[in-house]
Design a protein around this motif. Sequence first.
Motif, PDB file in Angstrom:
ATOM      1  N   LYS A 119      -9.527   3.990  -6.375  1.00 50.79           N
ATOM      2  CA  LYS A 119      -9.796   2.682  -7.048  1.00 50.79           C
ATOM      3  C   LYS A 119     -10.051   1.479  -6.106  1.00 50.79           C
ATOM      4  CE  LYS A 119      -7.097  -0.397 -10.170  1.00 50.79           C
ATOM      5  NZ  LYS A 119      -7.639  -1.656  -9.376  1.00 50.79           N
ATOM      6  N   GLU A 120      -9.551   1.353  -4.886  1.00 46.62           N
ATOM      7  CA  GLU A 120      -9.825   0.375  -3.902  1.00 46.62           C
ATOM      8  C   GLU A 120     -10.983   0.276  -3.757  1.00 46.62           C
ATOM      9  OE1 GLU A 120      -7.105  -1.343  -0.811  1.00 46.62           O
ATOM     10  OE2 GLU A 120      -6.814   0.637  -0.870  1.00 46.62           O
ATOM     11  N   TYR A 146     -18.079   7.973  -2.189  1.00 43.17           N
ATOM     12  CA  TYR A 146     -17.006   8.729  -1.749  1.00 43.17           C
ATOM     13  C   TYR A 146     -16.972  10.106  -2.670  1.00 43.17           C
ATOM     14  CZ  TYR A 146     -14.301   7.392  -6.028  1.00 43.17           C
ATOM     15  OH  TYR A 146     -14.012   7.078  -7.527  1.00 43.17           O
ATOM     16  N   ILE A 147     -16.335  11.181  -1.986  1.00 43.96           N
ATOM     17  CA  ILE A 147     -16.248  12.421  -2.838  1.00 43.96           C
ATOM     18  C   ILE A 147     -14.676  12.759  -2.433  1.00 43.96           C
ATOM     19  CG2 ILE A 147     -16.988  13.543  -0.593  1.00 43.96           C
ATOM     20  CD1 ILE A 147     -18.157  15.619  -2.913  1.00 43.96           C
ATOM     21  N   VAL A 148     -13.802  13.579  -3.646  1.00 45.22           N
ATOM     22  CA  VAL A 148     -12.780  13.620  -3.594  1.00 45.22           C
ATOM     23  C   VAL A 148     -12.710  15.598  -3.453  1.00 45.22           C
ATOM     24  CG1 VAL A 148     -10.398  14.147  -4.642  1.00 45.22           C
ATOM     25  CG2 VAL A 148     -11.714  11.752  -4.622  1.00 45.22           C
ATOM     26  N   PHE A 178       0.945  -0.916  -0.002  1.00 41.77           N
ATOM     27  CA  PHE A 178       0.048   0.013   0.048  1.00 41.77           C
ATOM     28  C   PHE A 178       0.841   1.176  -0.025  1.00 41.77           C
ATOM     29  CE2 PHE A 178      -2.205   3.403   2.487  1.00 41.77           C
ATOM     30  CZ  PHE A 178      -3.270   3.645   1.632  1.00 41.77           C
ATOM     31  N   ILE A 179       1.801   1.274   1.027  1.00 36.69           N
ATOM     32  CA  ILE A 179       2.800   2.442   1.045  1.00 36.69           C
ATOM     33  C   ILE A 179       3.322   2.827  -0.258  1.00 36.69           C
ATOM     34  CG2 ILE A 179       4.963   3.346   1.911  1.00 36.69           C
ATOM     35  CD1 ILE A 179       3.849   2.095   4.674  1.00 36.69           C
ATOM     36  N   ILE A 206      -7.570   1.792   8.573  1.00 32.79           N
ATOM     37  CA  ILE A 206      -8.983   2.540   8.559  1.00 32.79           C
ATOM     38  C   ILE A 206      -9.438   1.934   7.079  1.00 32.79           C
ATOM     39  CG2 ILE A 206     -10.329   4.500   8.222  1.00 32.79           C
ATOM     40  CD1 ILE A 206      -8.433   5.961   9.780  1.00 32.79           C
ATOM     41  N   MET A 207      -8.893   1.932   6.013  1.00 29.24           N
ATOM     42  CA  MET A 207      -9.310   1.411   4.959  1.00 29.24           C
ATOM     43  C   MET A 207      -9.436  -0.126   4.973  1.00 29.24           C
ATOM     44  SD  MET A 207      -9.996   3.127   2.307  1.00 29.24           S
ATOM     45  CE  MET A 207      -9.882   1.786   0.956  1.00 29.24           C
ATOM     46  N   GLU A 208      -8.702  -0.858   5.497  1.00 26.75           N
ATOM     47  CA  GLU A 208      -9.007  -2.280   5.678  1.00 26.75           C
ATOM     48  C   GLU A 208     -10.390  -2.587   6.448  1.00 26.75           C
ATOM     49  OE1 GLU A 208      -7.517  -5.268   4.191  1.00 26.75           O
ATOM     50  OE2 GLU A 208      -6.987  -3.471   2.960  1.00 26.75           O
ATOM     51  N   GLY A 209     -10.749  -1.662   7.653  1.00 23.81           N
ATOM     52  CA  GLY A 209     -11.824  -2.081   8.363  1.00 23.81           C
ATOM     53  C   GLY A 209     -12.851  -1.393   7.402  1.00 23.81           C
ATOM     54  N   PHE A 210     -12.887  -0.245   6.887  1.00 20.95           N
ATOM     55  CA  PHE A 210     -14.007   0.413   6.614  1.00 20.95           C
ATOM     56  C   PHE A 210     -14.528  -0.182   5.172  1.00 20.95           C
ATOM     57  CE2 PHE A 210     -15.418   3.794   3.312  1.00 20.95           C
ATOM     58  CZ  PHE A 210     -16.536   4.199   3.859  1.00 20.95           C
ATOM     59  N   LYS A 211     -13.811  -0.663   4.096  1.00 21.65           N
ATOM     60  CA  LYS A 211     -14.116  -0.910   2.904  1.00 21.65           C
ATOM     61  C   LYS A 211     -14.912  -2.398   3.087  1.00 21.65           C
ATOM     62  CE  LYS A 211      -9.661  -3.312   1.336  1.00 21.65           C
ATOM     63  NZ  LYS A 211      -8.582  -2.866   0.633  1.00 21.65           N
ATOM     64  N   LYS A 212     -14.602  -3.097   4.219  1.00 18.32           N
ATOM     65  CA  LYS A 212     -15.264  -4.389   4.076  1.00 18.32           C
ATOM     66  C   LYS A 212     -16.378  -4.408   5.078  1.00 18.32           C
ATOM     67  CE  LYS A 212     -10.933  -6.653   3.133  1.00 18.32           C
ATOM     68  NZ  LYS A 212      -9.629  -7.426   3.908  1.00 18.32           N
ATOM     69  N   GLU A 213     -16.402  -3.571   5.907  1.00 16.37           N
ATOM     70  CA  GLU A 213     -17.626  -3.633   7.177  1.00 16.37           C
ATOM     71  C   GLU A 213     -18.771  -2.561   6.842  1.00 16.37           C
ATOM     72  OE1 GLU A 213     -17.494  -6.003   9.411  1.00 16.37           O
ATOM     73  OE2 GLU A 213     -15.592  -6.707   8.837  1.00 16.37           O
ATOM     74  N   ARG A 214     -19.865  -3.027   7.292  1.00 20.30           N
ATOM     75  CA  ARG A 214     -21.226  -2.116   7.046  1.00 20.30           C
ATOM     76  C   ARG A 214     -21.821  -2.047   8.392  1.00 20.30           C
ATOM     77  NH1 ARG A 214     -18.546  -1.477   3.385  1.00 20.30           N
ATOM     78  NH2 ARG A 214     -19.242  -1.416   1.058  1.00 20.30           N
ATOM     79  N   SER A 215     -22.406  -0.990   8.746  1.00 18.53           N
ATOM     80  CA  SER A 215     -23.302  -0.686   9.835  1.00 18.53           C
ATOM     81  C   SER A 215     -24.619  -0.675   9.352  1.00 18.53           C
ATOM     82  CB  SER A 215     -22.650   0.482  10.791  1.00 18.53           C
ATOM     83  OG  SER A 215     -23.827   0.864  11.622  1.00 18.53           O
TER      84      SER A 215
END
Length: 421
Positions: free
Chosen positions: A26-27, A51-53, A10-11, A235-244
């Motif tokens: 992209k992810e 998402y927004i940039v 990633f880095i 954060i990304m590894e948790g966020f992109k895969k999990e939903r509340s």
Amino acid sequence: MNNAEKLIEFIGNCPDAAFGTRYICKELEDYGFERLEENKDFRLKRGGSYYIVKNASCILAFTIGQNLKKPVFKIAAAHLDSPAFKIKKSPTVIQKGYVKLNTESYGGVVSSSWFDRPLSFAGRIIVSGENALKPTEVYMDFKRPMFIIPSLAPHFGSTGEIDLQKDTLPICGILGEGKTFDFEKYIAKEARVAYGNILDYEFTVYNCEKGAQVGLEKDFVSAPRLDDLLMVYCIMEGFKKERSREYINAAVFTDHEEVGSLSSEGAKSSFIRNTLERITFALEYSEEDFYKGLADSIGVSADLAHAYHPNYPEKYDITSFPVLNGGIVIKYASAKTYSTELYTGAAFKDICGDAGVKVQSFYNRSGIKGGSTIGVALSASLGLPFTDIGLPVLGMHSARELCGSEDTESGVKLFKSFFSI
């Protein structure tokens, strides 16, 4: 691959904040997220992912709970920029045949750590187009070693304090007789654009050495830009895969933390608050609903923490000194340089317990001011309680930093737990 190996990869794809933003986009798209534009209406639905940039180097991504009853947010924030050197305009310096580039430091660079390393550069050039207000952006990452900042041999004696205008200018070549070099013409050629069409550019010099696991049992990760890409990755590894199901999960990655966050892409910008309001209104809630939702919302600022350095024990607090592979660090400061509130800190201890990860505390040694994070700015601008957490690191702001391999796993576990609530 384990998380330490994936972190290193990633880095390598994030040489600066703009490239980091592009890679994260992209992810997110690979996970089904839809891109929104600031200048267009938000059309949102429950269960959606978006998402927004902002200005190429700040990103706010969010998912909407399927059973959302009111606009309550869970926010995790980190920053994409790292201390480095930036190339100035018209930077070419030719001295006795050596080609050097004029640079300036960005953030609190540990200058000596950049000497004698293979360096590359990455960034964007702006090229004139049909609309003067919307020129074309071209991304460039040279990836291969291009520069080096040579140190002075000890035989010449000490020169004292490092002079950033003289001692840290990178050398990129040596000219033969009758030859010349112009940096701006060089990048035009490499980008395959007309030299006269380049309006501006921004390039970051970066350490292009690949990260590695080191130690007797691969205990550590040694890599550039761990501050703060380690926390962005977790954060990304948790966020992109999990939903509340009942909250709006938000992951925020800002720019310019290392120089104060005072920009349209920084944590002190109105962009984050404005976007949260737009999400609320697009879901057909009122302004009053927004304020009530914020009152029940919670945030976490994720930045690295100073690990105990066994060679400098006198620099640390006498009872609160996190160690590598000791788990998540909750950061406290009565001067409010960290955002941790009493009950939010307690809440994150509980979340860490649920995630099965260890927790440590950090205080600055009394009499030492220490640093700050984006948590304070976000807590104040949004009016919601934040906690400052991080993973411990040695060599912070060096060209190459050191974290614990086990801590990388802990960070990912924590954010999977946080975003699943």
